[in-house]
Each structure stands twice: as C-alpha cells, then as structure tokens.
Design a protein around this motif. Structure first.
Motif, PDB file in Angstrom:
ATOM      1  N   THR A 191      -5.692   5.258  -3.529  1.00 54.06           N
ATOM      2  CA  THR A 191      -6.786   5.593  -2.624  1.00 54.06           C
ATOM      3  C   THR A 191      -8.063   4.954  -3.148  1.00 54.06           C
ATOM      4  OG1 THR A 191      -5.716   7.738  -2.324  1.00 54.06           O
ATOM      5  CG2 THR A 191      -7.934   7.488  -1.434  1.00 54.06           C
ATOM      6  N   ASP A 192      -8.653   4.090  -2.350  1.00 50.12           N
ATOM      7  CA  ASP A 192      -9.886   3.410  -2.750  1.00 50.12           C
ATOM      8  C   ASP A 192      -9.783   2.839  -4.161  1.00 50.12           C
ATOM      9  OD1 ASP A 192     -11.052   3.743  -0.366  1.00 50.12           O
ATOM     10  OD2 ASP A 192     -12.470   5.296  -0.966  1.00 50.12           O
ATOM     11  N   GLY A 193      -8.684   2.181  -4.429  1.00 48.36           N
ATOM     12  CA  GLY A 193      -8.534   1.482  -5.690  1.00 48.36           C
ATOM     13  C   GLY A 193      -8.185   2.352  -6.870  1.00 48.36           C
ATOM     14  N   VAL A 194      -7.816   3.611  -6.633  1.00 46.39           N
ATOM     15  CA  VAL A 194      -7.405   4.465  -7.746  1.00 46.39           C
ATOM     16  C   VAL A 194      -6.005   4.998  -7.468  1.00 46.39           C
ATOM     17  CG1 VAL A 194      -7.889   6.544  -9.084  1.00 46.39           C
ATOM     18  CG2 VAL A 194      -9.774   5.110  -8.255  1.00 46.39           C
TER      19      VAL A 194
END
Ligand code: CU
Lengths: 197, 157
Positions: free
Chosen positions: B80-83
């Motif tokens: 999610t959003d790069g995590v």
C-alpha cells in the motif's frame, strides 16, 4: 467476473482487514523519493557482518542496488533478493561494477539470526548491513523509505516489520537514480543497468 | 529432525517433483504446493499452492496445518503506497470456475514456529481445510531459497 453475495462479503471482509492494516501503515506517511533530483544523495553508516562500519563512500565509482528488508520475511524479501542474484549472474563481467546491498530494518534480530548466511544464500556478492536503531532510522530517512515494527502476537518474537519493498539504484557518484518497484522482473533491472554501465 | 515420526512423515512425501502432482478433493484441484528452503528453523517458512475450483459453487481456503510448523497461518502480502505488510487473511476465496494462487507477493501460508529446517529437495505434508470441500493433505516440495516456483511440464497431462 460475477461475484455472488457471499463472495462479495468475503472480499469485503478481506478488504476491511487490509484497510485496517493499510491505515495503520499509512499513519506515518511514507515519503516518496523525489524524481529526477540530482542533489538527492542517500547516505548510510552501518555495520557489516564482521562489525565493520560501511558507508556509501566505500562504494564510490560503483552502482549500488539497495534493498531494505529483514531476514524473517519469507515472502517479499526472498523474491527481490532472488531477482538481484539473477541480475548479478547475468551481468557477467560487468558484475564488479555493481554492489548489491541488503539493509536490515530488523537489525538486532537479524544480527542474532545471522545476516551473512542469509544474504549469501541468495548471492555471495550481496552485502548485508545491520546498524543500530539510530543508524538504521537515519539510513531509511536518507533513502526516503519507510519501515515500522508491527506487533503481532502470532509472529516470532511477537512482532513483524512492514517496509518499503522497492529496490533502489544509486549511481557511481552517489546520486539516487531510480527505484524498481517490487516485482520488477530481473530482466528489466538488468537492461536498465546495462544501459548505464 | 526432531522426532522419528516427523522424519518418517518427511521421507514419505520426499519424492522428487512432487510439486507437479495434482490432488483433488471434491471439485477442487490442488497443484504446485511448494516452499522455500530455510536456514535453520528460527525464521518462518512459507507455503505456496494453486487451487482450481472446477465446480459451480464458491469455496474458500480457511486453514492450513502441517507437522513442520507450530503456528501456520494464512497471510496476504499487501503493498500500500509503497509499503509492504503481511496482514493475516481470515480465508482465501476460491470462486467457482477460477484458479487462486498462493504465490510470492500475495497470499501465502506463513509457517511460524518451524519444528525443523526446511531443506531443499525434501518435502512435508500440509493439510488444507476448505470451508465446504473439507480437508485434504498434500505433499509440499521444498525448493531453493531463490526459487520463484516449481518448474513443471504440463504438456500432455
Ligand atoms: Cu507472511
């Protein structure tokens, strides 16, 4: 795809679980690295497996492929490290111009479990680094990446880590060049590197 | 190897290329059950498998059990959003007429509390529990740490 009511309910339930975790993870607002910004030069100062401090300056003149992860990560981390291993093999004689680095976001436990044995199981060229809490935070901030410890009673030692799973490419003069999103095929990474070497 | 019973279990399913066998229960086809080798037993192992629902009714994978892990669980890697994080999955939907893969970067069985090192070339049994179809035990092939999946030749099968 037609979904039955029950499927919709299942997906909704699954979605809620993800959402709950997603919200948890997003609270701290993971920063996105700026694009095409020449002044952005990540720095780090972290111990290797022998306890020597390594910094970005040690690798001046080489391209760095940097991945943040933790060794108790059975799904995401092996995938990326396997791709890095494939890239290193396929680089052939150019392999010595690229240094792959694995930075632990779980340094205390990873030092206990053995960092070098883990990284070398993927490729002997991969350098594993594990600093202390402060050094690790500083390195992550410098790369503009996010990681967080998540309490999980079911997990070993009662916690797991969430972290940015991308692979970062640093140029020979230390500039941040680009990131490869999680799941980028090894062949794409290889082609990008070859165009730069 | 901690116990002779476990050793016997492991050797029973320790056949080559077992990840390429197909197992069925009701209208479900189970294929490509594999895992990655581990260094020691302190870090969690992983389980991947493909399930095809050839029937007209939806089902769901609701649980996994294996003698090699004290706490096996269903997880889903979510980016999610790069995590990336790994929330527990209550169940994995297996919709009618579809194939669902527990595969790298998505749903996986998280094998926590390993009772033994998972060695490349060996195998272990896993019992999959489905909401409607019930339980089925299949052999899991341990591939290398670098493996991305079993190399199966399906032509002519
Ligand atoms: Cu997991």
């Amino acid at each position: 795809m037609r979904l039955t009511t029950f499927q919709k309910a299942l997906w909704a339930a699954a979605g809620l679980v993800c959402l709950a975790y997603g919200t948890w993870v997003l609270v701290a607002d993971p920063a996105t690295p700026p694009r095409a910004e020449a002044a952005f030069r990540p720095v780090f100062s972290l111990s290797d497996a022998e306890g020597r401090i390594r910094t970005e300056a040690d690798f001046a003149g080489k391209h760095l492929l940097v991945f943040f992860g933790f060794t108790s990560c059975p799904d995401v981390c092996p995938t990326t490290l396997s791709e890095v291993a494939q890239v290193m093999d396929d680089l052939g004689s150019d392999a010595d111009k690229v240094q792959p680095i694995f930075i632990s976001v779980d340094p205390v436990r990873d030092r206990r479990l053995g960092l070098a044995a883990y990284t070398s199981a993927f490729h002997p060229a991969i350098l594993g680094l594990a600093g202390d809490e402060v050094q690790t935070r500083a390195a992550a901030e410098s790369f503009h990446i996010y990681f967080e410890r998540q309490d999980d009673p079911a997990a070993p030692d009662g916690y797991t880590m969430s972290h940015s799973p991308a692979l970062y490419l640093i140029g020979p003069d230390g500039d941040w060049l680009r990131q490869f999103a999680y799941g980028t095929p090894a062949s794409d990474i290889l082609n990008d590197l070859r165009s730069r070497l | 190897m901690r116990t002779p019973i476990l050793a016997a279990l492991l050797s029973l399913v320790g056949l080559p290329a077992m990840a390429c066998e197909t197992f069925t229960i009701g209208n479900l086809m189970i294929e490509h059950a594999w895992s990655r080798a581990t260094i020691g037993a302190e870090r969690p192992g992983v389980l991947y498998v493909e399930i095809t629902n050839t029937g007209s009714a939806d089902d769901a994978l609701v649980g996994i059990a294996t003698p090699v892990a004290e706490m096996p669980m269903l997880h889903e890697t979510v980016v999610t959003d790069g995590v990336a994080s790994m929330p527990h999955a209550m169940s994995v939907p297996v919709p009618a007429g579809q194939t669902v893969a527990l595969a790298p970067g998505g749903y996986h069985g998280m094998l926590m509390g390993l009772t033994t090192t998972l060695k490349e070339g060996e195998g272990f049994p896993v019992t999959l529990t489905f909401r409607d179809a019930g339980e089925v035990t299949v052999p899991v092939e341990v591939l290398s740490m670098q493996a991305e999946g079993p190399d199966c030749e399906h032509a002519g099968q």
